[in-house]
Design a protein around this motif. Structure first.
Motif, PDB file in Angstrom:
ATOM      1  N   VAL A   1      -7.538  -0.920  -1.731  1.00 41.11           N
ATOM      2  CA  VAL A   1      -5.772  -1.221  -1.490  1.00 41.11           C
ATOM      3  C   VAL A   1      -5.066   0.237  -1.746  1.00 41.11           C
ATOM      4  O   VAL A   1      -3.879   0.147  -1.637  1.00 41.11           O
ATOM      5  N   GLY A   2      -5.710   1.129  -2.281  1.00 36.77           N
ATOM      6  CA  GLY A   2      -5.013   2.449  -2.583  1.00 36.77           C
ATOM      7  C   GLY A   2      -4.169   2.436  -3.884  1.00 36.77           C
ATOM      8  O   GLY A   2      -3.526   3.476  -4.077  1.00 36.77           O
ATOM      9  N   PHE A   3      -4.613   1.640  -4.897  1.00 39.99           N
ATOM     10  CA  PHE A   3      -3.946   1.609  -6.299  1.00 39.99           C
ATOM     11  C   PHE A   3      -4.780   2.742  -6.987  1.00 39.99           C
ATOM     12  O   PHE A   3      -5.854   3.182  -6.660  1.00 39.99           O
ATOM     13  N   ARG A   4      -3.987   3.333  -7.876  1.00 40.04           N
ATOM     14  CA  ARG A   4      -4.796   4.265  -8.892  1.00 40.04           C
ATOM     15  C   ARG A   4      -5.430   3.279 -10.090  1.00 40.04           C
ATOM     16  O   ARG A   4      -4.500   2.474 -10.611  1.00 40.04           O
ATOM     17  N   SER A   5      -6.507   3.493 -10.486  1.00 38.63           N
ATOM     18  CA  SER A   5      -7.111   2.818 -11.680  1.00 38.63           C
ATOM     19  C   SER A   5      -7.178   4.058 -12.786  1.00 38.63           C
ATOM     20  O   SER A   5      -7.763   5.041 -12.384  1.00 38.63           O
ATOM     21  N   ILE A   6      -6.887   3.517 -13.728  1.00 39.03           N
ATOM     22  CA  ILE A   6      -7.483   4.409 -15.152  1.00 39.03           C
ATOM     23  C   ILE A   6      -8.165   3.600 -16.061  1.00 39.03           C
ATOM     24  O   ILE A   6      -7.927   2.302 -16.513  1.00 39.03           O
ATOM     25  N   ALA A   7      -9.422   4.166 -16.239  1.00 44.20           N
ATOM     26  CA  ALA A   7     -10.193   3.684 -17.220  1.00 44.20           C
ATOM     27  C   ALA A   7     -10.104   3.880 -18.643  1.00 44.20           C
ATOM     28  O   ALA A   7     -10.055   5.172 -18.812  1.00 44.20           O
ATOM     29  N   ILE A   8     -10.069   2.763 -19.375  1.00 44.99           N
ATOM     30  CA  ILE A   8      -9.959   3.102 -20.742  1.00 44.99           C
ATOM     31  C   ILE A   8     -11.069   2.523 -21.736  1.00 44.99           C
ATOM     32  O   ILE A   8     -11.436   1.185 -21.435  1.00 44.99           O
ATOM     33  N   PRO A   9     -12.020   3.214 -22.322  1.00 44.67           N
ATOM     34  CA  PRO A   9     -12.817   2.684 -23.212  1.00 44.67           C
ATOM     35  C   PRO A   9     -12.320   1.549 -24.099  1.00 44.67           C
ATOM     36  O   PRO A   9     -11.190   1.509 -24.650  1.00 44.67           O
ATOM     37  N   GLU A  10     -13.139   0.315 -24.210  1.00 44.18           N
ATOM     38  CA  GLU A  10     -12.675  -0.537 -24.844  1.00 44.18           C
ATOM     39  C   GLU A  10     -12.498  -0.323 -26.210  1.00 44.18           C
ATOM     40  O   GLU A  10     -11.654  -1.231 -27.155  1.00 44.18           O
ATOM     41  N   THR A  11     -12.886   0.798 -26.990  1.00 46.93           N
ATOM     42  CA  THR A  11     -12.824   1.229 -28.355  1.00 46.93           C
ATOM     43  C   THR A  11     -11.350   1.583 -28.515  1.00 46.93           C
ATOM     44  O   THR A  11     -10.850   1.536 -29.547  1.00 46.93           O
TER      45      THR A  11
ATOM     46  N   ILE B   1       0.904  -1.306  -0.008  1.00 43.87           N
ATOM     47  CA  ILE B   1       0.053   0.094  -0.085  1.00 43.87           C
ATOM     48  C   ILE B   1       0.757   1.038   0.122  1.00 43.87           C
ATOM     49  O   ILE B   1       0.669   2.226  -0.708  1.00 43.87           O
ATOM     50  N   GLU B   2       2.155   1.192   0.679  1.00 45.62           N
ATOM     51  CA  GLU B   2       3.236   2.250   0.687  1.00 45.62           C
ATOM     52  C   GLU B   2       3.612   2.554  -0.839  1.00 45.62           C
ATOM     53  O   GLU B   2       3.983   3.686  -0.845  1.00 45.62           O
ATOM     54  N   ASN B   3       3.378   1.817  -1.682  1.00 40.92           N
ATOM     55  CA  ASN B   3       4.175   1.920  -2.904  1.00 40.92           C
ATOM     56  C   ASN B   3       2.748   1.505  -3.946  1.00 40.92           C
ATOM     57  O   ASN B   3       2.980   0.369  -4.540  1.00 40.92           O
ATOM     58  N   PRO B   4       2.046   2.627  -4.230  1.00 39.18           N
ATOM     59  CA  PRO B   4       0.825   2.107  -5.101  1.00 39.18           C
ATOM     60  C   PRO B   4       0.996   1.906  -6.493  1.00 39.18           C
ATOM     61  O   PRO B   4       1.969   2.776  -6.984  1.00 39.18           O
ATOM     62  N   TYR B   5       0.343   1.050  -7.121  1.00 41.51           N
ATOM     63  CA  TYR B   5       0.720   0.926  -8.430  1.00 41.51           C
ATOM     64  C   TYR B   5      -0.446   1.400  -9.196  1.00 41.51           C
ATOM     65  O   TYR B   5      -1.693   1.869  -8.605  1.00 41.51           O
ATOM     66  N   THR B   6      -0.414   1.845 -10.354  1.00 41.58           N
ATOM     67  CA  THR B   6      -1.445   2.302 -11.273  1.00 41.58           C
ATOM     68  C   THR B   6      -1.951   0.934 -12.149  1.00 41.58           C
ATOM     69  O   THR B   6      -1.158   0.339 -12.912  1.00 41.58           O
ATOM     70  N   ILE B   7      -3.210   0.824 -12.054  1.00 43.71           N
ATOM     71  CA  ILE B   7      -3.922  -0.328 -12.951  1.00 43.71           C
ATOM     72  C   ILE B   7      -4.694   0.306 -14.097  1.00 43.71           C
ATOM     73  O   ILE B   7      -5.414   1.253 -13.654  1.00 43.71           O
TER      74      ILE B   7
END
Length: 89
Positions: free
Chosen positions: A76-86, A50-56
């Motif tokens: 869990v404190g990760f960054r999430s980036i949503a990308i359209p399936e297109t 959690i101290e070293n968050p990932y970007t998902i």
């Protein structure tokens, strides 16, 4: 927010999967989130922190699974980036 999911077996989320209407209680959603987090931890084999968050990056159609993955990242404190399936490869 997650405590509200964990302890609530009355409220539900309605979604469609394979053309069928599905219903999940909030408490079941919380269990699905924990299952996802456990799978991520196993795949990362000790690199999970959690101290070293990932970007998902979440790429695909918006679905129940997409929601579980996004909420799991938040928990869990990760960054999430949503990308359209297109835009998928």
């Amino acid at each position: 927010m997650f405590c509200a999911l964990k302890d609530n077996s009355e409220k539900e989320v309605v979604f469609f999967k394979d053309g069928k209407r599905k219903i999940k209680k909030y408490s079941d959603i919380y269990q699905d989130i924990l299952f996802f987090i456990n799978k991520v931890q196993q795949q990362m084999q000790g690199e999970f922190s959690i101290e070293n968050p990932y970007t998902i990056i979440l790429c695909g159609p918006i679905s129940y699974e997409w929601m579980i993955h996004d909420l799991g990242c938040l928990l869990v404190g990760f960054r999430s980036i949503a990308i359209p399936e297109t835009l998928s490869i």
